[in-house]
Motif scaffolding. Sequence first.
Motif, PDB file in Angstrom:
ATOM      1  N   MET A  42     -67.669  21.351  24.882  1.00 19.53           N
ATOM      2  CA  MET A  42     -68.059  20.756  23.945  1.00 19.53           C
ATOM      3  C   MET A  42     -67.187  19.656  22.950  1.00 19.53           C
ATOM      4  O   MET A  42     -67.699  18.768  22.565  1.00 19.53           O
ATOM      5  N   ARG A  43     -65.885  19.768  23.159  1.00 22.83           N
ATOM      6  CA  ARG A  43     -64.926  18.887  22.423  1.00 22.83           C
ATOM      7  C   ARG A  43     -65.125  17.657  23.189  1.00 22.83           C
ATOM      8  O   ARG A  43     -64.927  16.517  22.526  1.00 22.83           O
ATOM      9  N   GLY A  47     -63.422  14.093  31.334  1.00 27.67           N
ATOM     10  CA  GLY A  47     -63.048  15.471  30.631  1.00 27.67           C
ATOM     11  C   GLY A  47     -64.098  16.454  30.630  1.00 27.67           C
ATOM     12  O   GLY A  47     -63.646  17.463  30.690  1.00 27.67           O
ATOM     13  N   PHE A  48     -65.267  16.308  30.349  1.00 23.12           N
ATOM     14  CA  PHE A  48     -66.356  17.103  30.193  1.00 23.12           C
ATOM     15  C   PHE A  48     -66.470  17.941  31.438  1.00 23.12           C
ATOM     16  O   PHE A  48     -66.488  19.195  31.428  1.00 23.12           O
ATOM     17  N   TYR A  49     -66.284  17.189  32.776  1.00 22.79           N
ATOM     18  CA  TYR A  49     -66.653  18.055  33.887  1.00 22.79           C
ATOM     19  C   TYR A  49     -65.339  18.672  34.381  1.00 22.79           C
ATOM     20  O   TYR A  49     -65.330  19.589  35.077  1.00 22.79           O
ATOM     21  N   PHE A  50     -64.287  18.214  34.034  1.00 22.12           N
ATOM     22  CA  PHE A  50     -63.039  18.730  34.170  1.00 22.12           C
ATOM     23  C   PHE A  50     -63.041  20.101  33.373  1.00 22.12           C
ATOM     24  O   PHE A  50     -62.598  21.056  34.294  1.00 22.12           O
ATOM     25  N   PRO A  73     -73.833  24.953  32.506  1.00 25.35           N
ATOM     26  CA  PRO A  73     -72.716  25.537  31.999  1.00 25.35           C
ATOM     27  C   PRO A  73     -72.494  25.386  30.376  1.00 25.35           C
ATOM     28  O   PRO A  73     -72.595  24.055  30.085  1.00 25.35           O
ATOM     29  N   GLY A  74     -72.074  26.246  29.703  1.00 27.33           N
ATOM     30  CA  GLY A  74     -72.042  26.183  28.272  1.00 27.33           C
ATOM     31  C   GLY A  74     -73.343  26.480  27.441  1.00 27.33           C
ATOM     32  O   GLY A  74     -73.177  26.787  26.102  1.00 27.33           O
ATOM     33  N   GLY A  75     -74.318  26.905  28.013  1.00 30.05           N
ATOM     34  CA  GLY A  75     -75.602  26.924  27.359  1.00 30.05           C
ATOM     35  C   GLY A  75     -76.365  25.828  26.741  1.00 30.05           C
ATOM     36  O   GLY A  75     -76.300  24.698  27.124  1.00 30.05           O
ATOM     37  N   PRO A  76     -77.610  26.530  25.930  1.00 28.54           N
ATOM     38  CA  PRO A  76     -78.294  25.488  25.434  1.00 28.54           C
ATOM     39  C   PRO A  76     -77.909  24.300  24.779  1.00 28.54           C
ATOM     40  O   PRO A  76     -78.407  23.308  24.709  1.00 28.54           O
ATOM     41  N   LEU A  77     -77.105  24.663  23.849  1.00 24.62           N
ATOM     42  CA  LEU A  77     -76.367  23.555  22.901  1.00 24.62           C
ATOM     43  C   LEU A  77     -75.647  22.352  23.718  1.00 24.62           C
ATOM     44  O   LEU A  77     -75.842  21.333  23.495  1.00 24.62           O
ATOM     45  N   ALA A 105     -66.030  13.992  21.066  1.00 21.81           N
ATOM     46  CA  ALA A 105     -65.627  12.706  21.300  1.00 21.81           C
ATOM     47  C   ALA A 105     -66.327  11.643  21.939  1.00 21.81           C
ATOM     48  O   ALA A 105     -66.298  10.442  21.557  1.00 21.81           O
ATOM     49  N   GLY A 106     -67.302  12.108  22.488  1.00 24.58           N
ATOM     50  CA  GLY A 106     -68.403  10.917  23.063  1.00 24.58           C
ATOM     51  C   GLY A 106     -69.213  10.338  21.787  1.00 24.58           C
ATOM     52  O   GLY A 106     -69.611   9.166  22.025  1.00 24.58           O
ATOM     53  N   ILE A 107     -69.546  11.234  20.790  1.00 21.84           N
ATOM     54  CA  ILE A 107     -70.114  10.606  19.696  1.00 21.84           C
ATOM     55  C   ILE A 107     -69.303   9.304  18.999  1.00 21.84           C
ATOM     56  O   ILE A 107     -69.736   8.178  18.799  1.00 21.84           O
ATOM     57  N   GLY A 108     -67.965   9.699  18.983  1.00 21.77           N
ATOM     58  CA  GLY A 108     -67.150   8.585  18.434  1.00 21.77           C
ATOM     59  C   GLY A 108     -66.896   7.466  19.301  1.00 21.77           C
ATOM     60  O   GLY A 108     -67.263   6.169  18.993  1.00 21.77           O
ATOM     61  N   VAL A 109     -67.060   7.623  20.565  1.00 22.56           N
ATOM     62  CA  VAL A 109     -67.270   6.252  21.533  1.00 22.56           C
ATOM     63  C   VAL A 109     -68.221   5.561  21.154  1.00 22.56           C
ATOM     64  O   VAL A 109     -68.237   4.374  21.322  1.00 22.56           O
ATOM     65  N   LEU A 110     -69.489   6.179  21.107  1.00 25.29           N
ATOM     66  CA  LEU A 110     -70.704   5.463  21.349  1.00 25.29           C
ATOM     67  C   LEU A 110     -70.672   4.686  19.752  1.00 25.29           C
ATOM     68  O   LEU A 110     -71.410   3.608  19.858  1.00 25.29           O
ATOM     69  N   MET A 111     -70.117   5.320  18.772  1.00 26.46           N
ATOM     70  CA  MET A 111     -70.354   4.543  17.339  1.00 26.46           C
ATOM     71  C   MET A 111     -69.397   3.246  17.266  1.00 26.46           C
ATOM     72  O   MET A 111     -69.638   2.280  17.006  1.00 26.46           O
ATOM     73  N   VAL A 112     -68.011   3.484  18.213  1.00 23.87           N
ATOM     74  CA  VAL A 112     -67.333   2.293  18.577  1.00 23.87           C
ATOM     75  C   VAL A 112     -68.227   1.515  19.449  1.00 23.87           C
ATOM     76  O   VAL A 112     -68.063   0.101  18.695  1.00 23.87           O
ATOM     77  N   LEU A 113     -68.847   1.630  20.357  1.00 28.95           N
ATOM     78  CA  LEU A 113     -69.577   0.698  20.942  1.00 28.95           C
ATOM     79  C   LEU A 113     -70.703   0.166  20.253  1.00 28.95           C
ATOM     80  O   LEU A 113     -70.830  -1.279  20.324  1.00 28.95           O
ATOM     81  N   ILE A 114     -71.218   0.675  19.281  1.00 33.68           N
ATOM     82  CA  ILE A 114     -72.205   0.254  18.407  1.00 33.68           C
ATOM     83  C   ILE A 114     -71.604  -0.786  17.338  1.00 33.68           C
ATOM     84  O   ILE A 114     -72.351  -1.759  17.420  1.00 33.68           O
ATOM     85  N   VAL A 115     -70.312  -0.620  16.921  1.00 36.24           N
ATOM     86  CA  VAL A 115     -69.743  -1.711  16.300  1.00 36.24           C
ATOM     87  C   VAL A 115     -69.173  -2.878  16.982  1.00 36.24           C
ATOM     88  O   VAL A 115     -69.635  -3.859  16.595  1.00 36.24           O
TER      89      VAL A 115
END
Length: 241
Positions: free
Chosen positions: A173-174, A161-164, A51-55, A178-188
């Motif tokens: 995709m939104r 949220g993604f699967y909802f 669902p949502g395609g290749p990207l 948001a997942g990119i931001g969460v991973l960045m916080v976890l890295i910090v």
Amino acid sequence: MLKSSSRQLTDWPVLLCSFRPLFLVTVLLAMLGIALWLGFLGLGMPLPPVPGGPLVWHAHELLLGFGLAAVAGFVLTAVPEFTATAPFGRRVGLTFVSLWLAARLTFWLSGPLGPWPAALCNLGFALALPLLLTPRLLGDPLRRQWGFFGGLSALALVTAGFYFDVLRGVYPMRWLHAGIGVLMVLIVVAMSRISIRIVNDAIEARRDAGHEVDEDYRARPPRRNLAIFCIALFSLGEWLA
């Protein structure tokens, strides 16, 4: 016979620490993902019809496939050390790898299977991490591990949220942004914990060598918290937009 085979599997050295099997599958997924994505871009090869395609497939597998497996391998190994608690056994690592493989298979086949199997497996993996680790993370009297609790809970929220959105037929995709931001916080959060250990080990080595060092190193929270706040604010704005 089955018990013997099961015992041989759990005795496999790769399962000695949780990070070993989970980091291994991240490497394998990275190589396969790069090959498939280059084949899609360069040769027009078809990708799994999700669902949502290749990207969406590409971003989902980078964040909730590769990224979440790497996070799981790290926290399942590091949290017991950070909290001075017993390490997780081999069966924990095997269970998470099995669930992760089921999540990858059901997502890649979500075209013919529908989104529900992928939603259950991927959300089950994302929720299992905070559920398993919460007693250790929140049991620290100094509250040093609350950042991990917040990050893991946010990753579970992003997955939900993604699967909802997928189950409602909305472009999801939104949530991956948001997942990119969460991973960045976890890295910090992770790097602040790791830097304390590395720098203090170096300080202790200098003391052992006869050098005078006044005090141990402590990661000061203001700049770290400001970085986390800015990442979270940007991610929220991007999600709302």
